[in-house]
Write a protein that holds these residues in place. Structure first.
Motif, PDB file in Angstrom:
ATOM      1  N   GLU A 249       0.648  -1.238   0.017  1.00 44.00           N
ATOM      2  CA  GLU A 249       0.037  -0.013  -0.060  1.00 44.00           C
ATOM      3  C   GLU A 249       0.830   1.093   0.212  1.00 44.00           C
ATOM      4  OE1 GLU A 249      -3.163   2.486   0.517  1.00 44.00           O
ATOM      5  OE2 GLU A 249      -2.768   1.684  -0.125  1.00 44.00           O
ATOM      6  N   ALA A 252       2.403   1.718  -3.360  1.00 40.75           N
ATOM      7  CA  ALA A 252       1.188   2.199  -4.684  1.00 40.75           C
ATOM      8  C   ALA A 252       0.182   3.085  -4.387  1.00 40.75           C
ATOM      9  CB  ALA A 252      -0.289   1.021  -4.237  1.00 40.75           C
ATOM     10  N   ALA A 253       1.170   3.839  -3.115  1.00 43.35           N
ATOM     11  CA  ALA A 253      -0.033   5.341  -2.735  1.00 43.35           C
ATOM     12  C   ALA A 253       1.330   6.349  -2.989  1.00 43.35           C
ATOM     13  CB  ALA A 253       0.140   5.765  -1.425  1.00 43.35           C
ATOM     14  N   PHE A 255       3.525   6.122  -5.936  1.00 40.12           N
ATOM     15  CA  PHE A 255       3.244   6.246  -7.184  1.00 40.12           C
ATOM     16  C   PHE A 255       2.406   6.827  -7.549  1.00 40.12           C
ATOM     17  CE2 PHE A 255       7.086   3.427  -7.177  1.00 40.12           C
ATOM     18  CZ  PHE A 255       7.649   4.049  -7.786  1.00 40.12           C
ATOM     19  N   GLU A 256       0.955   7.049  -6.528  1.00 44.27           N
ATOM     20  CA  GLU A 256      -0.253   7.723  -6.978  1.00 44.27           C
ATOM     21  C   GLU A 256      -0.155   8.830  -6.405  1.00 44.27           C
ATOM     22  OE1 GLU A 256      -3.255   4.304  -5.985  1.00 44.27           O
ATOM     23  OE2 GLU A 256      -2.340   3.341  -6.608  1.00 44.27           O
ATOM     24  N   ARG A 257       0.669   9.042  -5.586  1.00 39.14           N
ATOM     25  CA  ARG A 257       0.414  10.199  -4.536  1.00 39.14           C
ATOM     26  C   ARG A 257      -0.759  11.569  -4.390  1.00 39.14           C
ATOM     27  NH1 ARG A 257       4.351  13.250  -7.647  1.00 39.14           N
ATOM     28  NH2 ARG A 257       5.359  12.858 -10.212  1.00 39.14           N
ATOM     29  N   ARG A 258      -0.698   9.577  -3.471  1.00 41.23           N
ATOM     30  CA  ARG A 258      -1.808  10.293  -2.242  1.00 41.23           C
ATOM     31  C   ARG A 258      -0.844   9.342  -1.444  1.00 41.23           C
ATOM     32  NH1 ARG A 258      -3.500   5.035  -1.415  1.00 41.23           N
ATOM     33  NH2 ARG A 258      -2.900   3.258  -3.005  1.00 41.23           N
TER      34      ARG A 258
END
Length: 262
Positions: A249, A252-253, A255-258
């Protein structure tokens, strides 16, 4: 969960945060067997409870904890060694629980903190102090030596010379000096103490328990291990965490800028 206000220790659950409050305000929360037992009960089992992600340890009234209950010794001075054994065994069980649990423990400290209260605060992972907090060893004034891991934590945080100065000279250290020395993490106005501790706990509760627990254990290991051994421990923990859902997670966060959702 929450205990009745008349109990010597009150536990309050706020979602993933547990607040544990020592509740003997009339005697500055000094430690006796009953409160030690209640604290051990409050912390027992927390390490395995994945629903609790951060803990705040606080004291009701005008002091976090002003040490041990000396009245217990005064009532039976010939039996003082036996009384000390029983109380210290309970107290040290609490220290071990706090150190071993993966969840971060925040001490919210106010007023005069003395003796075992200093050891208890410093055993926690982070310390938020009110501006009126002060720290005093007091042990040698009573003709005894420290307990509660105080000599270990003071030596780690201050170095041996300053640790001995604190223990032997028995001069109170105010909150700002404690901040400068690295005994506490933050100093805030007294009326903002619990608000600040709660905000810190909420931030920690959003983090990865596995990553935070591993970091806590690594920092503890660094105080007595070699650099080479620490490299191996860091590798072992990183590799173990790399196989978790939290790590997936986190990546993923990123690279998803979140923000990650652990």
């Amino acid at each position: 969960m929450s205990d009745a206000a008349g109990e010597v220790v009150i536990t309050e659950r706020h979602g993933p945060i547990l607040i544990v409050t020592m509740n003997r305000p009339k005697v500055l929360n000094v430690l006796d067997e009953a409160m030690a037992d209640a604290l051990v009960a409050a912390f027992s089992g927390l390490a395995a409870d994945q629903t609790i992600r951060a803990v705040i340890l606080a004291g009701a009234g005008r002091s976090f904890m002003a040490g041990g209950d000396l009245a217990r010794f005064q009532s039976d001075l010939p039996g003082a060694p036996q009384t000390a054994t029983k109380l210290i065994d309970r107290f040290h069980t609490l220290m071990r629980l706090i150190k071993a649990m993966p969840q971060p423990v925040i001490a919210a400290v106010q007023g005069p903190v003395a003796g075992g209260g200093v050891g208890l605060a410093l055993a926690c992972d982070l310390v938020v102090a009110a501006e009126d907090a002060s720290f005093l060893s007091a042990y040698t004034k009573l003709g005894t030596s420290p307990d509660g891991g105080t000599t270990w934590t003071l030596t780690q945080l201050l170095g041996p010379r300053r640790a001995l100065e604190f223990v032997l000279l028995n001069e109170a250290v105010n909150a700002q000096t404690a901040l400068q020395l690295g005994l506490v993490n933050r100093v805030v106005p007294k009326d903002e103490l619990m608000e600040t501790a709660r905000a810190m706990a909420e931030k920690l509760a959003r983090g990865s328990v596995g990553a935070q627990g591993a970091s806590k254990a690594l920092v503890q290991a660094a105080t007595h291990g070699s650099f080479d051994a620490q490299l191996d421990l860091e590798k072992q923990n990183f590799v173990a965490n790399a196989g978790t859902a939290d790590f997936r997670e986190g990546i993923a966060a990123f690279f998803e800028r979140r923000p990650p959702k652990f």
